[in-house]
Design an enzyme around this catalytic site. Structure first.
Site, mmCIF file in Angstrom:
data_model
loop_
_atom_site.group_PDB
_atom_site.id
_atom_site.type_symbol
_atom_site.label_atom_id
_atom_site.label_comp_id
_atom_site.label_asym_id
_atom_site.label_seq_id
_atom_site.Cartn_x
_atom_site.Cartn_y
_atom_site.Cartn_z
ATOM 1 N N SER A 1 64.389 50.051 -1.946
ATOM 2 C CA SER A 1 64.324 51.345 -1.248
ATOM 3 C C SER A 1 63.895 51.212 0.207
ATOM 4 C CB SER A 1 63.402 52.270 -2.032
ATOM 5 O OG SER A 1 63.420 53.555 -1.488
ATOM 6 N N ASP B 1 68.317 52.394 0.545
ATOM 7 C CA ASP B 1 69.248 52.703 -0.546
ATOM 8 C C ASP B 1 69.760 54.136 -0.489
ATOM 9 O OD1 ASP B 1 66.737 53.720 -1.289
ATOM 10 O OD2 ASP B 1 67.244 53.634 -3.410
ATOM 11 N N ASP C 1 66.900 55.718 4.282
ATOM 12 C CA ASP C 1 66.181 54.500 3.904
ATOM 13 C C ASP C 1 67.204 53.474 3.389
ATOM 14 O OD1 ASP C 1 66.744 55.791 1.500
ATOM 15 O OD2 ASP C 1 64.941 55.062 0.516
ATOM 16 N N ASP D 1 68.655 57.163 -0.781
ATOM 17 C CA ASP D 1 68.284 58.339 -1.582
ATOM 18 C C ASP D 1 67.419 59.288 -0.760
ATOM 19 O OD1 ASP D 1 66.118 56.633 -1.652
ATOM 20 O OD2 ASP D 1 65.722 56.871 -3.795
HETATM 21 MG MG MG Z 1 64.985 54.927 -1.483
#
Ligand code: MG
Length: 446
Positions: free
Chosen positions: A100, A240, A238, A242
């Site tokens: 992340s 990844d 960020d 999300d």
């Molecule tokens: Mg993330």
């Protein structure tokens, strides 16, 4: 190695550690065996752009197939795209290989349920038992699983674009931060007929442009490009994707709590009421606007899987965290950076307002965050119950006042207590922070 504790291995959002040192291919192989044993069937695995992601993903895939389950390699993809694919197909579970927003040397492995949401705590605990006891299913040579390859990006982008209607042509700068969003966010914006400028949009696990965490101090280039490109908004993800954070048309960072409040208000107004779920550490501005719109806020422990779980239980209309993690349950019960951009544009389009104008309508608070050493968590919690019997004890103690609130919570991973204080004025925030500090010291010193 853990970031957020549940058991010894799984934190609040999966297993995390420095790649090939704390989080090894051997561990990834065993974690693949765990998920294949716990949720046999078809298991999809995707990863972010980290240097170690292919190594760890390959080990997870091998572990899954050794249990007799089929594995689907989704390649590099944003976590919400992996989650959406799992939800829309006949997968029994999934795995995201990502750390992340953590620094580049880290990686992580998190398990996903068949409807896309992260495993809930009790499921991670069960997996940790299987991991430690090594009670894996082992398939005979003729029954080992097969490897399939598929793409989850197209399906995810289509679902977002098809659910959004925007009339105006917006100019948007998107900062992919060399993470997985380069595959989806620029495409979402183009398909929404925006003029798009992408920065840091090449995949690079060394994260040369900025840290994978999209916090304000990392976003100078984005702010500058928004002004130069005369953009309506800027957005940064960020590693990844999300999470999404925003910059207004003047190049000013818009606090994540303000965006959370804007979206919460939008959803409650559209639904003429409803429940919004957010952790106890979120700004009071969220509760203010939700109440005014006729809705209700339910507070949870810190961590996005628990927010998603409570959203499911309460049939919430919206939820999210004050770090850019926003959950749009009609689409996916998980944080979704791609959908967050689309929804912010839709809100601007429907209201005809600029992001700075929308942000100025959200009540202003001042927040102070700090920490103090705390080796005895039980003593602290017992003391907090004595000192603040009327507090909300969902995660530490949160005490609400007319003009602010105070939260004291022992950290799950470090020997510290975190103190959060928020007030209508800076002075009130300082007063509440000092009350927290004084009370913690009093409890721990007696
Ligand atoms: Mg993330």
């Amino acid at each position: 190695m853990r970031i957020g504790a549940v058991g010894e291995l799984f934190g609040t959002d999966g297993v995390r550690g420095i790649a090939n040192e704390e989080l090894t291919p051997e561990m990834a192989l065993d974690l693949g065996r765990v998920i294949g044993t716990f949720k046999p069937g078809r298991i999809a695995v995707g990863c972010d752009t980290r240097i170690s992601s292919d190594m760890l993903k390959s080990a997870v895939l091998a572990g899954i197939m050794s249990t007799g389950s089929d594995a689907i390699d989704l390649g590099v993809a944003p976590t919400p795209a992996i989650q959406f694919y799992i939800k829309e197909t006949d997968c029994t579970a999934g795995v995201a290989v990502t750390a992340s927003h953590n620094p580049k040397e880290y990686n992580g492995i998190k398990f996903l349920q068949d409807f896309g949401t992260e495993f809930f705590r009790e499921m991670d605990e069960e997996c940790e038992r299987i991991y430690k006891s090594k009670t894996f299913k082992i398939a005979s040579w003729k029954d080992v699983g097969r490897l399939h390859r598929d793409d989850c990006k197209e399906m995810y982008v289509n679902a977002i674009v098809d659910s959004i209607e925007i009339d105006k042509k917006y100019r948007v700068v998107v900062d992919c931060g060399n993470g997985a969003s380069y595959l989806t966010s620029p495409e979402i914006l183009k398909r929404l007929d925006c003029d798009v400028l992408s920065i840091n949009s090449s995949p690079d696990g060394r994260f040369p442009a900025r840290s994978p965490e999209p916090v304000e101090e990392n976003l100078d280039l984005l702010k500058k490009m928004v002004v130069e490109f005369k953009a309506d908004i800027g957005v940064a993800h960020d590693g990844d994707a999300d999470r999404a954070v925003f910059v207004d048309e003047n190049g000013n960072f818009v606090s994540e709590d303000v965006v959370l409040a804007l979206m919460a208000k939008y959803y409650v107004e559209k639904n003429r009421g409803g429940i919004v779920v957010t952790p106890v550490s979120s700004s009071k501005c969220v509760e203010d606007v939700v109440k005014e719109a006729g809705g209700e806020v339910v507070y949870t422990q810190v961590g996005s899987p628990v927010v998603a779980k409570v959203m499911l239980e309460k049939n919430a209309v919206f939820g999210g965290e004050g770090n850019g993690g926003l959950i749009f349950p009609e689409h996916l019960l998980a944080r979704d950076g791609g959908m967050a951009i689309a929804k912010v544009l839709q809100l601007m389009d429907e209201t005809g307002k600029k992001l700075s104008e929308l942000a100025s309508e959200i009540p202003k608070y001042h927040m102070i965050k700090g920490k103090v050493p705390c080796r005895d968590k039980i003593k602290l919690l017992e003391g907090l119950r004595r000192e603040f019997p009327d507090a909300n004890f969902v995660d530490g103690a949160r005490i609400d006042y007319e003009d602010g609130w105070l939260l004291v919570r022992p950290s799950g991973t470090e020997p510290i207590a975190r103190i959060f204080a928020e007030g209508k004025t800076k002075e009130r925030a300082e007063e509440l922070y000092n009350l927290g500090l004084k009370t913690v010291k009093k409890i721990l010193e007696t």
